[in-house]
Design an enzyme around this catalytic site. Structure first.
Site, mmCIF file in Angstrom:
data_model
loop_
_atom_site.group_PDB
_atom_site.id
_atom_site.type_symbol
_atom_site.label_atom_id
_atom_site.label_comp_id
_atom_site.label_asym_id
_atom_site.label_seq_id
_atom_site.Cartn_x
_atom_site.Cartn_y
_atom_site.Cartn_z
ATOM 1 N N ASN A 1 -3.865 5.863 -2.500
ATOM 2 C CA ASN A 1 -3.545 5.994 -1.077
ATOM 3 C C ASN A 1 -2.918 7.336 -0.722
ATOM 4 O OD1 ASN A 1 -4.640 3.581 -0.435
ATOM 5 N ND2 ASN A 1 -2.710 2.458 -0.323
ATOM 6 N N SER B 1 0.823 -1.210 0.000
ATOM 7 C CA SER B 1 0.000 0.000 0.000
ATOM 8 C C SER B 1 0.853 1.254 0.000
ATOM 9 C CB SER B 1 -0.842 0.071 1.278
ATOM 10 O OG SER B 1 -1.682 -1.013 1.392
ATOM 11 N N HIS C 1 -1.125 -3.040 -7.376
ATOM 12 C CA HIS C 1 -1.833 -2.606 -6.166
ATOM 13 C C HIS C 1 -3.341 -2.712 -6.360
ATOM 14 C CE1 HIS C 1 -2.969 0.670 -3.102
ATOM 15 N NE2 HIS C 1 -2.746 -0.454 -2.473
ATOM 16 N N GLU D 1 -3.707 -0.503 -9.730
ATOM 17 C CA GLU D 1 -2.598 0.418 -10.011
ATOM 18 C C GLU D 1 -1.380 -0.419 -10.396
ATOM 19 O OE1 GLU D 1 -3.518 4.304 -7.223
ATOM 20 O OE2 GLU D 1 -2.506 2.625 -6.268
HETATM 21 N N1 CAA Z 1 -16.649 -10.574 -2.003
HETATM 22 C C1 CAA Z 1 -17.574 -10.690 -2.972
HETATM 23 N N2 CAA Z 1 -18.563 -9.821 -3.134
HETATM 24 C C2 CAA Z 1 -18.628 -8.795 -2.266
HETATM 25 C C3 CAA Z 1 -17.707 -8.615 -1.228
HETATM 26 C C4 CAA Z 1 -16.677 -9.558 -1.114
HETATM 27 N N3 CAA Z 1 -15.743 -9.492 -0.161
HETATM 28 N N4 CAA Z 1 -18.033 -7.503 -0.551
HETATM 29 C C5 CAA Z 1 -19.107 -6.996 -1.132
HETATM 30 N N5 CAA Z 1 -19.478 -7.776 -2.188
HETATM 31 C C6 CAA Z 1 -20.557 -7.559 -3.148
HETATM 32 C C7 CAA Z 1 -21.653 -8.507 -2.915
HETATM 33 O O1 CAA Z 1 -22.260 -8.824 -4.164
HETATM 34 C C8 CAA Z 1 -22.627 -7.718 -2.115
HETATM 35 O O2 CAA Z 1 -23.837 -8.309 -2.237
HETATM 36 P P1 CAA Z 1 -24.403 -9.381 -1.128
HETATM 37 O O3 CAA Z 1 -25.222 -8.545 -0.196
HETATM 38 O O4 CAA Z 1 -25.199 -10.331 -1.933
HETATM 39 O O5 CAA Z 1 -23.260 -10.037 -0.423
HETATM 40 C C9 CAA Z 1 -22.461 -6.339 -2.764
HETATM 41 O O6 CAA Z 1 -21.051 -6.259 -3.047
HETATM 42 C C10 CAA Z 1 -22.792 -5.179 -1.903
HETATM 43 O O7 CAA Z 1 -22.178 -5.321 -0.696
HETATM 44 P P2 CAA Z 1 -22.916 -4.957 0.648
HETATM 45 O O8 CAA Z 1 -24.405 -4.991 0.430
HETATM 46 O O9 CAA Z 1 -22.337 -5.824 1.696
HETATM 47 O O10 CAA Z 1 -22.479 -3.467 0.990
HETATM 48 P P3 CAA Z 1 -22.270 -2.159 0.110
HETATM 49 O O11 CAA Z 1 -23.293 -1.995 -0.923
HETATM 50 O O12 CAA Z 1 -22.077 -1.102 1.110
HETATM 51 O O13 CAA Z 1 -20.872 -2.383 -0.601
HETATM 52 C C11 CAA Z 1 -18.512 -2.117 -0.460
HETATM 53 C C12 CAA Z 1 -19.763 -2.815 0.105
HETATM 54 C C13 CAA Z 1 -18.338 -2.557 -1.905
HETATM 55 C C14 CAA Z 1 -17.361 -2.596 0.360
HETATM 56 C C15 CAA Z 1 -18.712 -0.562 -0.394
HETATM 57 O O14 CAA Z 1 -19.087 -0.182 0.905
HETATM 58 C C16 CAA Z 1 -17.455 0.203 -0.780
HETATM 59 O O15 CAA Z 1 -17.158 0.381 -1.947
HETATM 60 N N6 CAA Z 1 -16.696 0.675 0.254
HETATM 61 C C17 CAA Z 1 -15.456 1.428 0.029
HETATM 62 C C18 CAA Z 1 -14.341 0.464 -0.226
HETATM 63 C C19 CAA Z 1 -13.038 1.188 -0.510
HETATM 64 O O16 CAA Z 1 -12.917 2.399 -0.501
HETATM 65 N N7 CAA Z 1 -12.003 0.384 -0.752
HETATM 66 C C20 CAA Z 1 -10.663 0.875 -0.945
HETATM 67 C C21 CAA Z 1 -9.911 0.817 0.356
HETATM 68 S S1 CAA Z 1 -8.278 1.430 0.219
HETATM 69 C C22 CAA Z 1 -7.424 0.131 -0.388
HETATM 70 O O17 CAA Z 1 -7.917 -0.938 -0.608
HETATM 71 C C23 CAA Z 1 -5.989 0.389 -0.702
HETATM 72 C C24 CAA Z 1 -5.006 0.230 0.391
HETATM 73 O O18 CAA Z 1 -3.836 0.007 0.027
HETATM 74 C C25 CAA Z 1 -5.316 0.392 1.819
HETATM 75 P P1 NAD Z 2 -3.585 -9.224 6.301
HETATM 76 O O1 NAD Z 2 -3.010 -9.014 7.650
HETATM 77 O O2 NAD Z 2 -5.051 -9.380 6.160
HETATM 78 O O3 NAD Z 2 -2.918 -10.513 5.612
HETATM 79 C C1 NAD Z 2 -1.552 -10.757 5.540
HETATM 80 C C2 NAD Z 2 -1.380 -12.274 5.462
HETATM 81 O O4 NAD Z 2 -0.030 -12.573 5.115
HETATM 82 C C3 NAD Z 2 -1.680 -12.991 6.787
HETATM 83 O O5 NAD Z 2 -2.691 -13.944 6.563
HETATM 84 C C4 NAD Z 2 -0.340 -13.643 7.157
HETATM 85 O O6 NAD Z 2 -0.509 -14.902 7.756
HETATM 86 C C5 NAD Z 2 0.337 -13.744 5.809
HETATM 87 N N1 NAD Z 2 1.792 -13.778 5.864
HETATM 88 C C6 NAD Z 2 2.626 -12.996 6.591
HETATM 89 N N2 NAD Z 2 3.918 -13.317 6.326
HETATM 90 C C7 NAD Z 2 3.885 -14.302 5.406
HETATM 91 C C8 NAD Z 2 4.886 -15.052 4.717
HETATM 92 N N3 NAD Z 2 6.182 -14.850 4.943
HETATM 93 N N4 NAD Z 2 4.488 -16.001 3.851
HETATM 94 C C9 NAD Z 2 3.182 -16.239 3.618
HETATM 95 N N5 NAD Z 2 2.191 -15.541 4.231
HETATM 96 C C10 NAD Z 2 2.542 -14.596 5.111
HETATM 97 O O7 NAD Z 2 -3.045 -8.029 5.402
HETATM 98 P P2 NAD Z 2 -3.707 -7.394 4.074
HETATM 99 O O8 NAD Z 2 -4.642 -6.327 4.472
HETATM 100 O O9 NAD Z 2 -4.143 -8.492 3.191
HETATM 101 O O10 NAD Z 2 -2.425 -6.663 3.450
HETATM 102 C C11 NAD Z 2 -1.440 -7.370 2.726
HETATM 103 C C12 NAD Z 2 -0.642 -6.407 1.878
HETATM 104 O O11 NAD Z 2 -1.540 -5.735 0.971
HETATM 105 C C13 NAD Z 2 0.068 -5.300 2.654
HETATM 106 O O12 NAD Z 2 1.252 -4.970 1.999
HETATM 107 C C14 NAD Z 2 -0.937 -4.147 2.582
HETATM 108 O O13 NAD Z 2 -0.318 -2.896 2.727
HETATM 109 C C15 NAD Z 2 -1.473 -4.319 1.172
HETATM 110 N N6 NAD Z 2 -2.823 -3.772 0.912
HETATM 111 C C16 NAD Z 2 -3.779 -3.799 1.887
HETATM 112 C C17 NAD Z 2 -5.040 -3.284 1.609
HETATM 113 C C18 NAD Z 2 -6.158 -3.301 2.624
HETATM 114 O O14 NAD Z 2 -7.190 -2.640 2.410
HETATM 115 N N7 NAD Z 2 -6.037 -4.036 3.721
HETATM 116 C C19 NAD Z 2 -5.332 -2.783 0.327
HETATM 117 C C20 NAD Z 2 -4.315 -2.800 -0.666
HETATM 118 C C21 NAD Z 2 -3.055 -3.280 -0.343
#
Ligand code: CAA
Ligand code: NAD
Length: 310
Positions: A215, A144, A165, A177
């Site tokens: 991000n 991330s 990503h 990405e």
């Molecule tokens: N697997 C499969 N389908 C899924 C799912 C999953 N894990 N999660 C949701 N769905 C689908 C399902 O079809 C679900 O329908 P069901 O009710 O039949 O399960 C449908 O999406 C709608 O989901 P929900 O009714 O549970 O809820 P929602 O309409 O609020 O949608 C959401 C859920 C898609 C997560 C929405 O809230 C959303 O887009 N949230 C923002 C997510 C976001 O911003 N993500 C980016 C995070 S940052 C990142 O990832 C990068 C990083 O590096 C940190």
């Molecule tokens: P998580 O904690 O849900 O999962 C990480 C998994 O990796 C765990 O199940 C752990 O057992 C496993 N693990 C750790 N060391 C390992 C190894 N040496 N070999 C095999 N498995 C190992 O974390 P996450 O949220 O899935 O994040 C994973 C990566 O993806 C991170 O780099 C995070 O920054 C990135 N990421 C996270 C998100 C998010 O929304 N959580 C979104 C995009 C990218």
């Protein structure tokens, strides 16, 4: 605006086009992200190997994938549940789990690392698999926030290394990405872009800069929401409601932090703060540190800023 159902349908229909050169994909880490990446790869016809630390975590990951496939199938094959069952069983047949990364990369065309957001741990893994994988294998990290160049630095295949990503939840979020470092060769970059399309994602490219595109904008916004909470400006519920109803976001920033995982969110801001201590956008909120210390990591542990039913 596209509904989640249309998003999934589009994702699966686009995925019919499969990139010829990448057939065998190994995902290392079967947590929130790795499970999702394994699922979409297998659902689009790739042979997937999922690597986890032990069989217990592997079983949990596989159960999570099965559950998520069920959600996708229910919507996709509403009128034909038997086709939905076939889609699930054929997808699962293409997915195997192993507990040794070295074994898991043996036949891989592409390896995607999705383990904990920690440079030392990622280095240890990449050193080991660099020695074990065939020369042709492309390596990618789903990090991330960490520099791809720094992750790649311990390998002898920087020309076959990049960032892929994904976004959480992977089966639903349409973006990928694709990050290239200066050494990434054109063939690797094109293969990553084509594979991204083949798994149903829309690809954007970004330089190897902190947080890439999403991000860099999203994480400072989430951190500022926590600072608002700390200042007592508004409650968590009201901050979330405000951004959903006032700005049209599907989730508010506090619930999104719980959804992403507070450990991952904290790793990102702490890491950037260490590197860029003068940038106020990267200042780690105390409340985030506190919750992580208490083991309250958000949805994955059942509690973060909010309590979540399992
Ligand atoms: N697997 C499969 N389908 C899924 C799912 C999953 N894990 N999660 C949701 N769905 C689908 C399902 O079809 C679900 O329908 P069901 O009710 O039949 O399960 C449908 O999406 C709608 O989901 P929900 O009714 O549970 O809820 P929602 O309409 O609020 O949608 C959401 C859920 C898609 C997560 C929405 O809230 C959303 O887009 N949230 C923002 C997510 C976001 O911003 N993500 C980016 C995070 S940052 C990142 O990832 C990068 C990083 O590096 C940190
Ligand atoms: P998580 O904690 O849900 O999962 C990480 C998994 O990796 C765990 O199940 C752990 O057992 C496993 N693990 C750790 N060391 C390992 C190894 N040496 N070999 C095999 N498995 C190992 O974390 P996450 O949220 O899935 O994040 C994973 C990566 O993806 C991170 O780099 C995070 O920054 C990135 N990421 C996270 C998100 C998010 O929304 N959580 C979104 C995009 C990218």
């Amino acid at each position: 605006m596209a509904t989640p159902l249309s998003i999934i349908k589009r994702s699966l229909s686009t995925s019919a086009v499969r990139q010829a050169t990448i057939k065998n994909v190994t995902i290392i880490g079967g947590g929130l992200m790795g499970s999702g990446i394994a699922q979409v790869s297998a659902a689009t016809g790739h042979n997937v190997t999922l690597v986890e630390l032990n069989t217990d975590v592997l079983k949990k990951a596989q159960a999570g994938i099965q559950n998520s496939l069920g959600r996708v199938a229910k919507k996709m094959f509403k009128e034909k549940p038997a086709d939905g069952d076939r889609f699930i069983s054929e997808t699962l047949k293409r997915l195997r789990g192993v507990t040794s990364a070295e074994e898991g990369v043996q036949d891989a065309d592409l390896v995607i690392e999705a383990i904990v957001e920690n440079m030392d741990v990622k280095h240890k893994l990449f050193k080991a698999i660099d020695a074990a994988a065939p020369a042709k294998t492309i390596f990618a990290s789903n990090t991330s926030s960490l520099p791809i160049s720094e992750i790649a630095s311990v390998t002898n295949r920087k020309d076959r290394f990049g960032g892929l990503h994904f976004f959480n939840p992977v089966p639903v979020m349409r973006l990928l990405e694709v990050i290239r470092i200066p050494e990434t060769n054109e063939e690797t970059y094109q293969a990553m872009m084509a594979w991204g399309k083949a798994v149903g994602k829309t690809c954007v490219t970004c330089k190897d800069t902190p947080g890439f595109i999403v991000n860099r904008l999203l994480v400072p916004y989430m951190a500022e929401a926590v600072r608002m909470l700390e200042r007592g400006d508004a409650t968590a519920r009201d901050i979330d409601t405000a951004m959903k109803l006032g700005a049209g976001y599907p989730m508010g920033p506090i619930e999104l932090s719980d959804y992403v995982g507070l450990d991952t969110t904290a790793f990102i801001v702490e890491g950037w703060h260490k590197k860029y201590p003068d940038n106020p956008l990267f200042a780690p909120p105390e409340k985030l540190r506190e919750l992580v210390k208490q083991g309250k990591l958000g949805m994955k542990t059942g509690e973060g800023f909010y309590k979540h039913s399992k």
